[in-house]
Enzyme design. Sequence first.
Site, PDB file in Angstrom:
ATOM      1  N   ASN A  79       8.441   9.227 -49.591  1.00 24.89           N
ATOM      2  CA  ASN A  79       8.757   9.677 -50.684  1.00 24.89           C
ATOM      3  C   ASN A  79      10.305   9.685 -51.152  1.00 24.89           C
ATOM      4  OD1 ASN A  79       8.530  11.849 -53.006  1.00 24.89           O
ATOM      5  ND2 ASN A  79       9.837  12.821 -51.457  1.00 24.89           N
ATOM      6  N   TYR A  96      17.144   0.790 -59.932  1.00 18.37           N
ATOM      7  CA  TYR A  96      16.172   1.672 -60.035  1.00 18.37           C
ATOM      8  C   TYR A  96      14.772   1.154 -60.229  1.00 18.37           C
ATOM      9  CZ  TYR A  96      13.567   6.219 -59.681  1.00 18.37           C
ATOM     10  OH  TYR A  96      12.234   7.236 -59.373  1.00 18.37           O
ATOM     11  N   SER A 156       7.297   4.822 -59.262  1.00 18.00           N
ATOM     12  CA  SER A 156       7.857   5.521 -60.758  1.00 18.00           C
ATOM     13  C   SER A 156       7.341   4.634 -61.638  1.00 18.00           C
ATOM     14  CB  SER A 156       9.145   5.635 -60.577  1.00 18.00           C
ATOM     15  OG  SER A 156       9.753   6.073 -62.074  1.00 18.00           O
ATOM     16  N   SER A 208      13.806  -1.852 -57.769  1.00 17.63           N
ATOM     17  CA  SER A 208      13.291  -1.243 -56.476  1.00 17.63           C
ATOM     18  C   SER A 208      12.137  -0.850 -56.374  1.00 17.63           C
ATOM     19  CB  SER A 208      14.311  -0.045 -56.028  1.00 17.63           C
ATOM     20  OG  SER A 208      14.083   1.144 -56.844  1.00 17.63           O
ATOM     21  N   LYS A 209      11.615  -0.049 -57.633  1.00 20.35           N
ATOM     22  CA  LYS A 209      10.278   0.728 -57.574  1.00 20.35           C
ATOM     23  C   LYS A 209       9.274  -0.439 -58.092  1.00 20.35           C
ATOM     24  CE  LYS A 209      11.362   5.066 -57.260  1.00 20.35           C
ATOM     25  NZ  LYS A 209      10.934   5.578 -55.781  1.00 20.35           N
TER      26      LYS A 209
HETATM   27  N1  LIG Z   1      11.586  13.496 -60.793  1.00 21.61           N
HETATM   28  C1  LIG Z   1      10.905  12.400 -61.204  1.00 21.61           C
HETATM   29  O1  LIG Z   1      11.150  12.576 -62.465  1.00 21.61           O
HETATM   30  C2  LIG Z   1      10.540  11.230 -60.642  1.00 21.61           C
HETATM   31  C3  LIG Z   1       9.734  10.218 -61.261  1.00 21.61           C
HETATM   32  C4  LIG Z   1       9.371   8.952 -60.748  1.00 21.61           C
HETATM   33  C5  LIG Z   1       9.500   8.901 -59.506  1.00 21.61           C
HETATM   34  N2  LIG Z   1      10.140   9.699 -58.689  1.00 21.61           N
HETATM   35  C6  LIG Z   1      10.215   9.382 -57.328  1.00 21.61           C
HETATM   36  O2  LIG Z   1       9.887  10.577 -56.419  1.00 21.61           O
HETATM   37  C7  LIG Z   1      10.494  10.702 -55.374  1.00 21.61           C
HETATM   38  C8  LIG Z   1      11.183  11.857 -54.855  1.00 21.61           C
HETATM   39  O3  LIG Z   1      12.173  12.446 -55.779  1.00 21.61           O
HETATM   40  P1  LIG Z   1      12.309  13.677 -56.410  1.00 21.61           P
HETATM   41  O4  LIG Z   1      12.217  13.716 -57.911  1.00 21.61           O
HETATM   42  O5  LIG Z   1      11.233  14.819 -55.714  1.00 21.61           O
HETATM   43  O6  LIG Z   1      13.820  14.085 -56.203  1.00 21.61           O
HETATM   44  P2  LIG Z   1      14.706  14.994 -55.192  1.00 21.61           P
HETATM   45  O7  LIG Z   1      16.157  14.427 -55.443  1.00 21.61           O
HETATM   46  O8  LIG Z   1      14.347  16.355 -55.305  1.00 21.61           O
HETATM   47  O9  LIG Z   1      14.178  14.460 -53.853  1.00 21.61           O
HETATM   48  C9  LIG Z   1      14.540  13.195 -53.340  1.00 21.61           C
HETATM   49  C10 LIG Z   1      14.570  13.349 -51.732  1.00 21.61           C
HETATM   50  O10 LIG Z   1      14.772  12.179 -51.174  1.00 21.61           O
HETATM   51  C11 LIG Z   1      15.908  12.547 -50.049  1.00 21.61           C
HETATM   52  N3  LIG Z   1      16.620  11.447 -49.923  1.00 21.61           N
HETATM   53  C12 LIG Z   1      16.949  10.390 -50.846  1.00 21.61           C
HETATM   54  N4  LIG Z   1      17.776   9.629 -50.159  1.00 21.61           N
HETATM   55  C13 LIG Z   1      17.380   9.563 -48.810  1.00 21.61           C
HETATM   56  C14 LIG Z   1      17.657   8.734 -47.440  1.00 21.61           C
HETATM   57  N5  LIG Z   1      18.601   7.753 -47.708  1.00 21.61           N
HETATM   58  N6  LIG Z   1      17.290   9.582 -46.343  1.00 21.61           N
HETATM   59  C15 LIG Z   1      16.550  10.506 -46.513  1.00 21.61           C
HETATM   60  N7  LIG Z   1      16.240  11.160 -47.382  1.00 21.61           N
HETATM   61  C16 LIG Z   1      16.520  10.884 -48.728  1.00 21.61           C
HETATM   62  C17 LIG Z   1      16.740  13.463 -50.795  1.00 21.61           C
HETATM   63  O11 LIG Z   1      17.583  14.075 -49.896  1.00 21.61           O
HETATM   64  C18 LIG Z   1      15.567  14.500 -51.182  1.00 21.61           C
HETATM   65  O12 LIG Z   1      15.207  15.334 -50.312  1.00 21.61           O
HETATM   66  C19 LIG Z   1      11.538   9.549 -55.186  1.00 21.61           C
HETATM   67  O13 LIG Z   1      11.069   8.360 -54.585  1.00 21.61           O
HETATM   68  C20 LIG Z   1      11.682   9.356 -56.926  1.00 21.61           C
HETATM   69  O14 LIG Z   1      12.342   8.153 -57.152  1.00 21.61           O
HETATM   70  C21 LIG Z   1      10.923  10.952 -59.148  1.00 21.61           C
END
Ligand SMILES: NC(=O)c1ccc[n+]([C@@H]2O[C@H](COP(=O)([O-])OP(=O)(O)OC[C@H]3O[C@@H](n4cnc5c(N)ncnc54)[C@H](O)[C@@H]3O)[C@@H](O)[C@H]2O)c1
Length: 249
Positions: free
Chosen positions: A85, A153, A138, A156-157
């Site tokens: 994640n 981004y 995503s 990567s996805k």
């Molecule tokens: N929030 C959105 O709108 C959304 C939409 C589509 C996809 N996503 C994807 O969902 C996933 C979770 O994101 P989120 O929205 O909960 O955001 P968030 O920022 O709350 O959580 C992301 C987490 O990943 C951790 N992280 C990032 N880089 C890291 C690393 N190098 N090592 C260890 N941990 C790391 C961060 O510390 C955080 O805990 C991500 O992959 C993001 O791309 C989010």
Amino acid sequence: MSFKNKIVIVTGASSGIGASAAIMFSKEGAHVVMVGRNETKLSAVAAKCSSPLVIRADVANDDDARRIINETINKFGQIDVLVNNAGMSIKNDGILGNDMMTAYDAIVNVNLRAIVHLTVLAAPYLVKTKGNIVNISSVAGIMAPFSPGMLNYCVSKAGLNHFTVCAAVELSPHGVRVNTISPGPVRTDILETVKSPLTWDSFLPLTLLNRISEPEEVADLILYIASDRAKSITGSNYVTDNGMLIKRT
Ligand SMILES: NC(=O)c1ccc[n+]([C@@H]2O[C@H](COP(=O)([O-])OP(=O)(O)OC[C@H]3O[C@@H](n4cnc5c(N)ncnc54)[C@H](O)[C@@H]3O)[C@@H](O)[C@H]2O)c1
């Protein structure tokens, strides 16, 4: 959906979608391995899980990745589910800017390479348990960018989506499923973390249902895909985006 005595690794478990998933897996009886970097945030989430293994690690660091798997095996002796994640983005000026390649390397390292690496490290153990992997991608991996600086981004996805398909093909003879979930906008820390000028409300008109998801909605889907109820599902990409992909302007 019982995960009683299952060993579930969730990366990026300190906030947002990963935190919700860790808490839900724990409620369903799993031993959760919470991977993240921010100790304060990790502790706050860990307090809502029953005796999790908390591992402070950067998934993009190869030694840390090995440590995540080794510490999990040392403590529990098995891995049933790997939820990749952790993900991020970095503001950059795109192809005509001068920071494109720095951003590309950093983003692809976390969002794609680290997932490939953790898959390689976890796969032998997943084969033993006939476990599965859930990768968090995503809608950005499917659609054209909707704001400047998103190229890395998105790429990567998109790479992660196809890695999932390839890994599912390679691991299916061993009984291991690999799937992707592609959320649209979800109210988490991510906009703040990537220093985005966008607000969550600015995404509302981009969705058919005029709403932003909460992290628990994605976590629900993660648990379903990771459960035995989804035993026929592999190589799939589940979109949960309030209709963003099919919205016409
Ligand atoms: N929030 C959105 O709108 C959304 C939409 C589509 C996809 N996503 C994807 O969902 C996933 C979770 O994101 P989120 O929205 O909960 O955001 P968030 O920022 O709350 O959580 C992301 C987490 O990943 C951790 N992280 C990032 N880089 C890291 C690393 N190098 N090592 C260890 N941990 C790391 C961060 O510390 C955080 O805990 C991500 O992959 C993001 O791309 C989010």
